[in-house]
Design a protein around this motif. Structure first.
Motif, short mmCIF file in Angstrom:
data_model
loop_
_atom_site.label_atom_id
_atom_site.label_comp_id
_atom_site.label_asym_id
_atom_site.label_seq_id
_atom_site.Cartn_x
_atom_site.Cartn_y
_atom_site.Cartn_z
N ALA A 77 19.52 -31.27 -5.28
CA ALA A 77 18.27 -30.60 -5.62
C ALA A 77 17.16 -31.01 -4.66
O ALA A 77 16.97 -32.19 -4.36
N GLY A 78 16.42 -30.02 -4.17
CA GLY A 78 15.28 -30.28 -3.29
C GLY A 78 15.61 -30.34 -1.82
O GLY A 78 14.69 -30.30 -0.99
N VAL A 79 16.88 -30.45 -1.47
CA VAL A 79 17.25 -30.52 -0.05
C VAL A 79 16.95 -29.20 0.64
O VAL A 79 16.48 -29.18 1.78
N LEU A 80 17.22 -28.07 -0.03
CA LEU A 80 16.89 -26.75 0.49
C LEU A 80 16.05 -26.02 -0.53
O LEU A 80 16.43 -25.91 -1.70
N ASN A 81 14.91 -25.49 -0.09
CA ASN A 81 14.02 -24.73 -0.94
C ASN A 81 13.68 -23.42 -0.23
O ASN A 81 13.26 -23.44 0.93
N VAL A 82 13.92 -22.30 -0.89
CA VAL A 82 13.67 -20.98 -0.31
C VAL A 82 12.48 -20.36 -1.02
O VAL A 82 12.51 -20.18 -2.25
N VAL A 83 11.44 -20.04 -0.26
CA VAL A 83 10.25 -19.39 -0.81
C VAL A 83 10.04 -18.08 -0.06
O VAL A 83 10.25 -18.01 1.15
N THR A 84 9.63 -17.06 -0.78
CA THR A 84 9.44 -15.75 -0.15
C THR A 84 8.05 -15.22 -0.44
O THR A 84 7.39 -15.59 -1.41
N GLY A 85 7.63 -14.32 0.43
CA GLY A 85 6.32 -13.70 0.30
C GLY A 85 5.94 -13.03 1.59
O GLY A 85 6.66 -13.10 2.60
N ARG A 86 4.80 -12.38 1.57
CA ARG A 86 4.34 -11.68 2.75
C ARG A 86 3.70 -12.64 3.75
O ARG A 86 3.68 -13.85 3.55
N ASP A 87 3.21 -12.07 4.85
CA ASP A 87 2.80 -12.89 5.99
C ASP A 87 1.66 -13.84 5.70
O ASP A 87 1.48 -14.83 6.41
N HIS A 88 0.88 -13.57 4.67
CA HIS A 88 -0.26 -14.46 4.38
C HIS A 88 0.21 -15.86 3.96
O HIS A 88 -0.60 -16.81 3.97
N LEU A 89 1.49 -16.01 3.61
CA LEU A 89 2.00 -17.34 3.25
C LEU A 89 2.28 -18.20 4.48
O LEU A 89 2.48 -19.41 4.34
N GLY A 90 2.30 -17.59 5.66
CA GLY A 90 2.62 -18.34 6.87
C GLY A 90 1.80 -19.61 7.04
O GLY A 90 2.36 -20.71 7.23
N PRO A 91 0.47 -19.54 6.97
CA PRO A 91 -0.34 -20.76 7.13
C PRO A 91 -0.06 -21.82 6.07
O PRO A 91 -0.22 -23.01 6.32
N LEU A 92 0.37 -21.39 4.87
CA LEU A 92 0.65 -22.37 3.82
C LEU A 92 1.91 -23.17 4.12
O LEU A 92 1.98 -24.37 3.79
N VAL A 93 2.91 -22.54 4.75
CA VAL A 93 4.14 -23.28 5.02
C VAL A 93 4.11 -23.98 6.38
O VAL A 93 4.90 -24.90 6.61
N THR A 94 3.22 -23.59 7.27
CA THR A 94 3.12 -24.31 8.54
C THR A 94 2.05 -25.39 8.51
O THR A 94 2.15 -26.38 9.24
N GLY A 95 1.06 -25.23 7.64
CA GLY A 95 -0.04 -26.20 7.61
C GLY A 95 0.01 -27.17 6.46
O GLY A 95 -0.93 -27.97 6.28
N HIS A 96 1.08 -27.16 5.67
CA HIS A 96 1.16 -28.08 4.54
C HIS A 96 1.19 -29.53 5.04
O HIS A 96 1.85 -29.84 6.04
N PRO A 97 0.48 -30.43 4.37
CA PRO A 97 0.41 -31.82 4.87
C PRO A 97 1.73 -32.57 4.87
O PRO A 97 1.85 -33.60 5.56
N LEU A 98 2.74 -32.09 4.17
CA LEU A 98 4.03 -32.79 4.15
C LEU A 98 4.97 -32.32 5.25
O LEU A 98 6.06 -32.88 5.41
N VAL A 99 4.60 -31.31 6.02
CA VAL A 99 5.47 -30.79 7.08
C VAL A 99 5.58 -31.80 8.21
O VAL A 99 4.58 -32.31 8.72
N ARG A 100 6.80 -32.08 8.64
CA ARG A 100 7.03 -32.99 9.76
C ARG A 100 7.69 -32.31 10.96
O ARG A 100 7.89 -32.92 12.00
N LYS A 101 8.07 -31.04 10.79
CA LYS A 101 8.67 -30.27 11.88
C LYS A 101 8.63 -28.81 11.49
O LYS A 101 8.83 -28.46 10.33
N ILE A 102 8.37 -27.94 12.48
CA ILE A 102 8.39 -26.50 12.26
C ILE A 102 9.40 -25.88 13.21
O ILE A 102 9.39 -26.16 14.41
N THR A 103 10.27 -25.05 12.68
CA THR A 103 11.18 -24.27 13.51
C THR A 103 10.98 -22.80 13.17
O THR A 103 10.96 -22.41 12.00
N PHE A 104 10.83 -21.99 14.21
CA PHE A 104 10.47 -20.58 14.03
C PHE A 104 11.24 -19.72 15.00
O PHE A 104 11.41 -20.08 16.18
N THR A 105 11.70 -18.57 14.54
CA THR A 105 12.24 -17.53 15.41
C THR A 105 11.52 -16.24 15.07
O THR A 105 11.47 -15.83 13.90
#
Length: 473
Positions: A194-222
């Motif tokens: 539990a918690g190892v993989l978390n899938v969240v969905t939504g439109r593009d306005h969620l982008g800053p929330l998942v890239t700018g969250h204070p717990l993020v230690r790496k971002i990978t994007f395609t």
């Protein structure tokens, strides 16, 4: 057509199913109609996903043997579910069902490959004074943002690298293709802690929330170069490490000694794979003037013969474009090229009727400076141009902001390889285009990318190098 089950309304967060704070429509590209409503994550749910990943990180990072076992089980579970996932992927992405099935199986290969890959350790010193080595340590919580063209394959490839390195993940798929990722996430949640993989969905306005969250230690994007720039800006304040696999405008150089029929068969397959919706695919062709006409004729013959239709029709070779905006962009680029003096040898228009279909199109009579040549069209339209010497071909191929892939075609493979070495791209091929595998490095140059995926290079990109130094008493 497939029936979208209730998984389309749930996200996987902390190993549990969560209803979204709202729903947004997912379109069937074959009809243009709404296929299903996907869950729109709230800001609170985004935060919950990152906290679940952070809580799961210590135990996951600490047990390498458990990670290997879990990834093997994940590979088996995903592959076993290919018949279930593929119809959902075809429904929301548009690709033919057999290709959707292959995408899921290919994704499983990434999990299996990384389950068996050792974390490298490099001995730096071993003498009377000390023993020192360089080791890889996981970074923490990884944000993974994936595109709509190969949502399962690219998403799982990122998971495989990140999880094998010992990280946990919050994955956000494209709002155009969330359903297949939600289903894959549900299946993988059955074998991962539990918690190892978390899938969240939504439109593009969620982008800053998942890239700018204070717990993020790496971002990978395609995805697109424009979005990659925005993500880089979001990562800058915290110096968050990035892997960005962005746009490409791959050049294919066809030499005078190429076997034209053989080359046309393979070049068409590569350029029109997934209906041209592939970042690393030939998007502009430079052919020696002596073979240009024959190559155009051979490519046009294949384009005319290609069956365009619903991905659930077994006869369909090419499905629709994924969305209306992408279809309209391809149409605009082709129209502008024709207005500039180009000729559509075949194709050149949208297919009448419902859905986002466009005819496979071969364009001649254009050159550099036309947007169809200079920009990434990401669709079934291929400009084919002539050149008079290899130096000219190389210069024109390299005159691009992009540098993802490139290929050279000819029967003298040594000479073709020499030409390929002069091309400014992270991936080069001779007599093929798009030969990808989990053990190979995959990286873009210039505006096509930052960082490396694949092989041990990809594993290292999801890790931090730590000096482990022990002085001897």
């Amino acid at each position: 057509m497939t029936t979208i089950d209730t998984f389309g309304t749930r996200m996987t967060i902390g190993g549990e199913a969560h209803e979204g704070a709202g729903g947004f429509p997912v379109t069937n590209p074959a009809t243009g109609e709404t296929l299903a409503l996907a869950p729109e994550a709230s800001e609170a749910q985004i935060d919950l996903a990152f906290r679940a990943a952070a809580d799961a990180f210590p135990a996951w990072a600490a047990d390498e043997a458990a990670r290997r076992t879990a990834l093997r089980e994940a590979a088996a579970a995903l592959s076993a579910a290919a018949e279930r996932i593929a119809p959902v992927l075809t429904s929301e992405q548009g690709k033919p069902l057999r290709l959707a099935h292959g995408e899921v199986l290919g994704a499983g290969m990434w999990l299996d490959y990384y389950a068996g890959l050792d974390l490298p350790r490099t001995t730096l010193q071993d003498d009377d004074r000390a023993y020192a080595e360089a080791v890889l340590r996981p970074l923490g919580v990884v944000t993974a943002i994936t595109p709509w063209n190969f949502p399962v394959y690219i998403g799982v490839a990122k998971l495989a690298m990140a999880l094998r390195a010992g990280n946990t993940v919050v994955l956000k798929p494209s709002p155009y293709t969330p359903l297949s990722t939600l289903l894959a996430g549900e299946i993988l949640a059955g074998v991962l802690p539990a918690g190892v993989l978390n899938v969240v969905t939504g439109r593009d306005h969620l982008g800053p929330l998942v890239t700018g969250h204070p717990l993020v230690r790496k971002i990978t994007f395609t995805g697109s170069t424009a979005t990659g720039r925005a993500i880089a800006q979001a990562a800058a304040p915290r110096f968050t490490p990035l892997t960005l696999e962005m746009g490409g405008n791959d050049a294919a150089v066809v030499l005078a000694d190429a076997d034209i029929e053989w080359t046309a068969e393979r070049l068409f397959a590569a350029a029109f794979d997934n209906n041209g919706q592939a970042c690393v695919a030939p998007k502009r062709v430079y052919a020696d003037r002596r073979v240009h006409g024959a190559l155009v004729d051979a490519l046009a013959e294949r384009a005319r013969a290609a069956k365009v239709g619903d991905g659930f029709d077994p006869a369909s070779e090419l499905g629709p474009l994924n969305n209306a905006a992408q279809r309209d962009r391809v149409a605009d680029l082709v129209a502008e090229a024709l207005a500039s003096g180009g000729t559509a040898v075949t194709g050149g228009r949208a297919v009448p009727g419902g859905g986002f279909f466009y005819e496979p199109t071969i364009v001649t009579g254009v050159s550099d400076g036309v947007r169809l040549v200079d920009e990434e069209q990401f669709g079934p339209a291929l400009p084919v141009m002539s050149f008079d010497g290899v130096d000219e071909a190389v210069a024109r191929a390299n005159n691009s902001a992009y540098g993802l892939g490139a290929s050279v075609w000819g029967t003298d493979t040594d000479r073709a390889a020499e030409v390929a070495r002069r091309l400014e791209a992270g991936n080069t091929w001779v007599n093929t285009h798009v030969a990808l595998a989990p053990h190979q490095p995959f990286a873009g140059w210039k505006s096509s990318g930052v960082g490396i995926e694949g092989g041990h290079w990809g594993l290292e990109s999801f890790s931090a190098v730590q000096l482990a130094y022990r002085a001897k008493l």
